[in-house]
Write a protein that holds these residues in place. Structure first.
Motif, short mmCIF file in Angstrom:
data_model
loop_
_atom_site.label_atom_id
_atom_site.label_comp_id
_atom_site.label_asym_id
_atom_site.label_seq_id
_atom_site.Cartn_x
_atom_site.Cartn_y
_atom_site.Cartn_z
N THR A 156 10.75 -22.43 7.83
CA THR A 156 11.16 -21.02 8.31
C THR A 156 12.37 -20.47 7.45
O THR A 156 12.97 -21.29 6.74
CB THR A 156 11.42 -21.06 9.57
N GLU A 208 4.96 -15.56 11.99
CA GLU A 208 5.91 -15.82 13.14
C GLU A 208 5.31 -15.18 14.45
O GLU A 208 5.59 -15.63 15.38
CB GLU A 208 7.26 -15.04 12.76
N ASP A 240 15.32 -22.86 15.47
CA ASP A 240 14.15 -22.33 15.80
C ASP A 240 13.29 -22.88 16.79
O ASP A 240 12.27 -22.83 16.93
CB ASP A 240 13.25 -22.58 14.40
N ILE A 271 10.11 -20.64 17.79
CA ILE A 271 9.10 -21.06 16.96
C ILE A 271 8.70 -22.83 17.15
O ILE A 271 7.50 -22.83 16.99
CB ILE A 271 9.51 -21.05 15.56
#
Length: 190
Positions: free
Chosen positions: A106, A6, A50, A53
């Motif tokens: 994730t 991450e 996300d 991300i």
């Protein structure tokens, strides 16, 4: 070989957002600045929770020269709160325009209703499916939960004798292929 962390992914996203910009805004600006595309290297299957991300993953994959489809960026007209047969058909069309599907795993992936559907559809249609695990710390290999374990996962590492990182597709910790070799015959590497 080890998984994407991450921290690495968020650091890549922050190269684009700086300290004051929202990841979703940056992604939308990038799409608005590009011409309409009809083919992509990668369909990015992900949780919409996300955004940062996804900005980082998209950036990393683009750093390797890959074109990446993200549904809510390329097709913002789709209403995620009111899914219809027409919107599902748009996603099917887009998947058929992609060479591969990368499933971004994730902590939020399990809450997505779309990710398993996208994975199953693309696997049946094309077979070039890989999992990109984003983990808290670097792991030597990735097994995934339940059905994800049947798919290879991707990471980045240099080849032997090199310091230049590249994308690898892995079956557990026993076998690896460069992305370019895998994409030519993905079903043979399961």
């Amino acid at each position: 070989m080890s998984t994407f962390t991450e921290g690495r992914i968020r650091q890549r996203a922050q190269r684009k957002t700086g300290n004051f910009r929202n990841a979703t805004t940056v992604l939308k600006e990038e799409v608005a600045a590009t011409k309409v595309k009809t083919s992509f290297d990668i369909f990015l299957s992900h949780s919409t929770s996300d955004a940062e991300i996804i900005l980082g993953v998209k950036g990393v994959l683009e750093d390797y020269g890959k074109s990446v489809y993200v549904d809510w960026l390329e097709d913002p007209q789709l209403d995620r709160s009111n899914v219809t047969a027409a919107s599902a058909e748009v996603i099917r069309l887009r998947m058929r325009q992609c060479k591969s599907l990368v499933y971004v795993h994730t902590a939020n992936s399990g809450g997505s209703k779309w990710m398993p559907w996208e994975l199953g559809y693309f696997d049946g249609f094309n077979g070039a499916v890989a999992i990109l695990p984003v983990t808290k710390s670097r792991e030597a290999s990735f097994k995934g939960q339940e059905y994800l374990g049947i798919y290879p996962y991707i990471d980045e590492a240099p080849s032997k004798g090199s310091t230049v990182e590249e994308i690898w597709v892995n079956k557990g910790s026993t076998a690896s292929r460069r992305w370019a070799n895998w994409i030519n015959d993905p079903r043979a590497f399961r």
